[in-house]
Write a protein that holds these residues in place. Structure first.
Motif, PDB file in Angstrom:
ATOM      1  N   UNK A 178       0.778  -1.233   0.000  1.00  0.00           N
ATOM      2  CA  UNK A 178       0.000   0.000   0.000  1.00  0.00           C
ATOM      3  C   UNK A 178       0.803   1.273   0.000  1.00  0.00           C
ATOM      4  N   UNK A 179       2.120   1.174  -0.059  1.00  0.00           N
ATOM      5  CA  UNK A 179       2.902   2.410   0.095  1.00  0.00           C
ATOM      6  C   UNK A 179       2.819   3.290  -1.136  1.00  0.00           C
ATOM      7  N   UNK A 180       2.679   2.729  -2.332  1.00  0.00           N
ATOM      8  CA  UNK A 180       2.634   3.554  -3.537  1.00  0.00           C
ATOM      9  C   UNK A 180       1.391   4.442  -3.521  1.00  0.00           C
ATOM     10  N   UNK A 181       0.236   3.857  -3.187  1.00  0.00           N
ATOM     11  CA  UNK A 181      -0.990   4.652  -3.133  1.00  0.00           C
ATOM     12  C   UNK A 181      -0.930   5.746  -2.086  1.00  0.00           C
ATOM     13  N   UNK A 182      -0.371   5.422  -0.916  1.00  0.00           N
ATOM     14  CA  UNK A 182      -0.270   6.420   0.152  1.00  0.00           C
ATOM     15  C   UNK A 182       0.669   7.555  -0.245  1.00  0.00           C
ATOM     16  N   UNK A 183       1.795   7.220  -0.878  1.00  0.00           N
ATOM     17  CA  UNK A 183       2.748   8.250  -1.308  1.00  0.00           C
ATOM     18  C   UNK A 183       2.149   9.106  -2.416  1.00  0.00           C
ATOM     19  N   UNK A 184       1.481   8.454  -3.384  1.00  0.00           N
ATOM     20  CA  UNK A 184       0.870   9.215  -4.487  1.00  0.00           C
ATOM     21  C   UNK A 184      -0.156  10.211  -3.955  1.00  0.00           C
ATOM     22  N   UNK A 190       0.092  17.438  -1.430  1.00  0.00           N
ATOM     23  CA  UNK A 190       1.132  18.369  -0.986  1.00  0.00           C
ATOM     24  C   UNK A 190       1.645  19.289  -2.078  1.00  0.00           C
ATOM     25  N   UNK A 191       1.044  19.238  -3.261  1.00  0.00           N
ATOM     26  CA  UNK A 191       1.475  20.122  -4.337  1.00  0.00           C
ATOM     27  C   UNK A 191       2.592  19.552  -5.195  1.00  0.00           C
ATOM     28  N   UNK A 192       2.788  18.225  -5.118  1.00  0.00           N
ATOM     29  CA  UNK A 192       3.864  17.583  -5.877  1.00  0.00           C
ATOM     30  C   UNK A 192       3.303  16.593  -6.892  1.00  0.00           C
ATOM     31  N   UNK A 193       2.213  16.955  -7.531  1.00  0.00           N
ATOM     32  CA  UNK A 193       1.597  16.065  -8.517  1.00  0.00           C
ATOM     33  C   UNK A 193       2.535  15.780  -9.693  1.00  0.00           C
ATOM     34  N   UNK A 194       3.507  16.677  -9.922  1.00  0.00           N
ATOM     35  CA  UNK A 194       4.444  16.501 -11.031  1.00  0.00           C
ATOM     36  C   UNK A 194       5.523  15.476 -10.730  1.00  0.00           C
ATOM     37  N   UNK A 195       5.721  15.107  -9.470  1.00  0.00           N
ATOM     38  CA  UNK A 195       6.776  14.165  -9.094  1.00  0.00           C
ATOM     39  C   UNK A 195       6.346  12.755  -9.472  1.00  0.00           C
ATOM     40  N   UNK A 196       7.201  12.059 -10.188  1.00  0.00           N
ATOM     41  CA  UNK A 196       6.885  10.722 -10.665  1.00  0.00           C
ATOM     42  C   UNK A 196       7.197   9.686  -9.583  1.00  0.00           C
ATOM     43  N   UNK A 197       6.582   8.523  -9.712  1.00  0.00           N
ATOM     44  CA  UNK A 197       6.889   7.387  -8.849  1.00  0.00           C
ATOM     45  C   UNK A 197       7.390   6.238  -9.708  1.00  0.00           C
ATOM     46  N   UNK A 198       8.626   5.801  -9.436  1.00  0.00           N
ATOM     47  CA  UNK A 198       9.143   4.566 -10.009  1.00  0.00           C
ATOM     48  C   UNK A 198       9.162   3.533  -8.891  1.00  0.00           C
ATOM     49  N   UNK A 199       8.220   2.630  -8.929  1.00  0.00           N
ATOM     50  CA  UNK A 199       8.098   1.660  -7.857  1.00  0.00           C
ATOM     51  C   UNK A 199       9.051   0.491  -8.041  1.00  0.00           C
ATOM     52  N   UNK A 200       9.764   0.140  -6.970  1.00  0.00           N
ATOM     53  CA  UNK A 200      10.438  -1.154  -6.930  1.00  0.00           C
ATOM     54  C   UNK A 200       9.323  -2.181  -6.743  1.00  0.00           C
TER      55      UNK A 200
END
Length: 334
Positions: A178-184, A190-200
């Motif tokens: 569940x960490x990807x959903x919580x971080x997204x 927080x105003x960081x919608x532009x920050x990408x997530x590359x999940x391991x």
């Protein structure tokens, strides 16, 4: 399904297209370029510091000022992104990994310095607690258990401080559910919608991580092992489930780790999901090849490029590799 042209020798001679350099280049199916490389860097406190890592020949921990210089050189070679990992002073480690959420920790300092001095290169930051915990695990411990939900809360805060420092890609490597959903959700709010997530997304409980643990100073500190949260090396269907969940939760890109021993997983992920897929040629893979090269058992240049081309052939869009600088130099030379 592909249909193969029928025919037989001597009418069909497969060697014809292999006969010349120009014809080999003309029919090549997979190409490797500097655009495919992400360079992992280890940062350490101090100024003017370059500390060789004994189990990773040719790799060193760099102070922030040296890291900035190295990143500028990577940018000049066409490498699009670097990944940052800290060697944390044992004196500031604790059971909760408190330093992970310090907005002035080494990763945040390095991120700010790189984005200030070399703004036209991507910065990927690792989200996990192992560089910061006294027990060496990626999450919080309750007795012998690595607790999931409480860890995710800390990881969210860690991701936010890294985003605030200016990173471009958040890369959760912890393998908590569940960490990807919580971080997204936290990044967007927080105003960081532009920050990408590359999940391991498919990170295996592998024997190939030892030199990395030397590099970040956790090998001797690690209590037990990580098999309750990292994946069993025998599983591939499970990897597809992990990738599907992370994509549903908002991952922009996914990673398979380690790399070469899991090329079959890379292929299955790419064919199943058709999303940006990456692999990490991890420290043990690097040390194995570098050691054989150093002993004269393998030819250096061909080994480096062949090993990286294998990732592209398996379907990877890019590779995290400690060979990135040398590979980019070789590719530039042609």
């Amino acid at each position: 399904m592909k249909t193969f042209v029928s025919g037989s020798y001597p009418t069909v001679r497969m060697r014809r297209n292999r006969a010349d350099d120009w014809s080999r280049r003309l029919v090549r199916e997979v190409r490797l370029s500097a655009d495919d490389l992400i360079w992992p860097l280890f940062v350490v406190d101090g100024k003017g510091v370059s500390e060789p890592i004994a189990s990773m020949p040719g790799v060193a921990r760099l102070s922030v000022d040296r890291a900035v210089e190295a990143v500028a050189a990577a940018r000049d070679l066409g490498i699009p992104c670097v990944a940052l990992f800290p060697y944390t002073d044992p004196a500031v480690k604790d059971e909760q990994g408190t330093e992970a959420v310090n907005g002035d920790n080494l990763v945040c300092q390095a991120t700010r310095a790189i984005k200030r001095e070399v703004p036209d290169i991507g910065v990927l930051t690792d989200v996990a607690l192992d560089p910061y915990t006294s027990h060496g695990h990626d999450g919080l411990m309750r007795g012998a258990e690595i607790v999931n939900d409480e860890t995710v809360e800390v990881l969210v805060t860690q991701a936010l401080v890294q985003a605030a420092a200016g990173c471009d890609i958040i890369a959760p490597s912890d393998m908590m559910d569940g960490r990807v959903g919580a971080i997204r959700a936290a990044l967007d709010e927080g105003g960081f919608a532009h920050v990408r997530i590359m999940s391991y997304a498919a990170k295996y409980a592998s024997a190939f991580y030892g030199p990395f643990r030397d590099a970040i100073g956790t090998r001797k500190a690690l209590i037990g092992d990580k098999r309750t949260y990292q994946m069993d090396p025998g599983n591939t269907d499970e990897a597809l489930r992990e990738v599907a969940l992370d994509l549903q939760e908002g991952a922009d890109m996914v990673m398979v780790k380690p790399g070469m021993p899991y090329l079959d997983v890379c292929r299955r992920v790419k064919e199943t999901f058709a999303v940006p897929t990456y692999a990490y040629q991890v420290s043990g893979e690097y040390a194995m090849l570098a050691g054989a090269i150093g002993n004269g058992w393998l030819e250096r240049e061909r080994t480096i490029l062949e090993s990286l081309t294998a990732f592209r052939r398996a379907g990877c869009d890019g590779i995290l590799t400690y060979f990135a600088i040398e590979a980019a130099q070789l590719l530039r030379k042609g």
